[in-house]
Design an enzyme around this catalytic site. Structure first.
Site, PDB file in Angstrom:
ATOM      1  N   GLU A  47       0.845  -1.192   0.000  1.00 26.86           N
ATOM      2  CA  GLU A  47       0.000   0.000   0.000  1.00 26.86           C
ATOM      3  C   GLU A  47       0.888   1.252   0.000  1.00 26.86           C
ATOM      4  OE1 GLU A  47      -3.396   1.863   3.059  1.00 26.86           O
ATOM      5  OE2 GLU A  47      -1.821   0.546   3.826  1.00 26.86           O
ATOM      6  N   LYS A 124      -9.521   1.604  -2.033  1.00 29.42           N
ATOM      7  CA  LYS A 124      -9.743   1.102  -0.670  1.00 29.42           C
ATOM      8  C   LYS A 124     -11.115   1.519  -0.141  1.00 29.42           C
ATOM      9  CE  LYS A 124      -7.286   1.020   3.798  1.00 29.42           C
ATOM     10  NZ  LYS A 124      -6.050   1.508   4.460  1.00 29.42           N
ATOM     11  N   CYS A 169      -4.854  -3.136   2.916  1.00 28.52           N
ATOM     12  CA  CYS A 169      -4.637  -2.954   4.353  1.00 28.52           C
ATOM     13  C   CYS A 169      -5.858  -3.324   5.195  1.00 28.52           C
ATOM     14  CB  CYS A 169      -4.187  -1.517   4.618  1.00 28.52           C
ATOM     15  SG  CYS A 169      -3.408  -1.292   6.244  1.00 28.52           S
TER      16      CYS A 169
END
Length: 309
Positions: A47, A124, A169
């Site tokens: 990330e 995300k 994440c």
């Protein structure tokens, strides 16, 4: 019968605030060359691979964070990485901060095939942290200030001989992430993360427990959807803020088959048999035979907890 995709999980050590894109890309190219020497077909980076984890810093004017974002991909600073991937005949995935032409800000990752073409993008969805400065925290985590929740869902792409999906994440902690991709037949989920070594809300939750939760989430997602998961860290001390490691590859049985030690730049290379996903998909996790969606309505009908009367 087997379909082998040889994957390099390419951990990056800390990226300091003063480090340039060119310096970071040079490190990524060095890892790619090492992966090529070990006959990898596909390399996965973390990330926000091009910058430090900038959401740890508060800007009253959030536009002051825009220099951390990429307005185009590839751009001149990142093009050498694409050139090297094409030269190596290697697919890749990496995360970065995306600024759209419409002025939207996302924590994004891309999937690039062996011809150098971007075949997939993910933004995300499960943004952790907070919007405003919080003096009660050990450190700031301002993703909700600098990013918008992703608007592309959890797609899966048929590329490099398999069905590949992405997440980023905090997404790895949510079972819905894997299940939505699992319902598309995903065979490999790749993800990057930048995870602080200490919980900002609870200082007693340190590195050991953080790594436990990380492994637990990834192993459960892999097992419950019978897919490979490649999870790649950015790790180490970034300007006094410590990120944990934990770069690993998990097989469709939920077993960790390789894990990288330490917090520096480095790779682990694993030949992943995509056909190894079939057993689980055809038995205990044969969704068509066993799922009972008439009982799952609360999952999409409500956000928070609703207690019984």
């Amino acid at each position: 019968m087997s379909r082998i995709l040889t994957v390099a999980a390419a951990q990056l050590g800390p990226i300091q605030k003063a480090e340039t894109r060119a310096e970071v890309v040079a490190r990524m190219i060095a890892l790619m060359e090492e992966a090529k020497a070990k006959r990898a077909d596909f390399i996965v980076y973390p990330e926000l691979a091009l910058t430090t984890f900038f959401p740890r810093w508060y800007h009253e004017d959030r536009a002051e964070a825009d220099p951390w974002f990429e307005a185009a991909m590839p751009n001149p600073q990142v093009q050498p990485l694409f050139d090297k991937a094409l030269e190596c005949g290697m697919g890749m995935s990496f995360g970065y901060a995306e600024l759209t032409p419409e002025g939207q800000h996302f924590n994004s990752s891309i999937l690039v095939d062996k011809t150098g073409a971007i075949v997939g993008k993910y933004r995300k969805i499960h943004l952790p942290g907070h919007v405003d400065y919080d003096e009660t925290r050990a450190h700031q985590h301002l993703e909700k200030r600098y990013f918008e929740p992703g608007d592309l869902g959890f797609p899966v792409w048929r590329t490099m001989g398999g069905l590949i999906g992405m997440c980023i994440c905090n997404d790895r902690r949510w079972p819905e992430t894997y299940r939505v991709m699992g319902l598309q037949g995903v065979e490999m989920v790749v993800l990057g993360f930048n995870t602080p070594s200490v919980n900002g809300h609870r200082s007693g939750e340190g590195l050991a427990q953080r790594l436990f939760h990380h492994r637990l989430s990834v192993q459960a997602g892999a097992y419950q959807n019978s897919c490979w998961v490649v999870a790649v860290a950015k790790a180490g001390d970034e300007d006094g803020n410590h990120l944990m490691g934990g770069t690993l590859v998990v097989n469709p049985d939920g077993e960790i088959v390789a894990e990288l030690e330490g917090e520096a730049d480095g790779i682990i290379v694993v030949p992943c048999d995509l056909d190894a996903t079939r057993f689980g998909k055809e038995t205990i996790f044969d969704f068509a035979r066993h799922r009972r969606i008439e009982h799952y309505g609360a999952i999409t009908a409500q956000v928070g907890v609703v207690e019984p009367d």
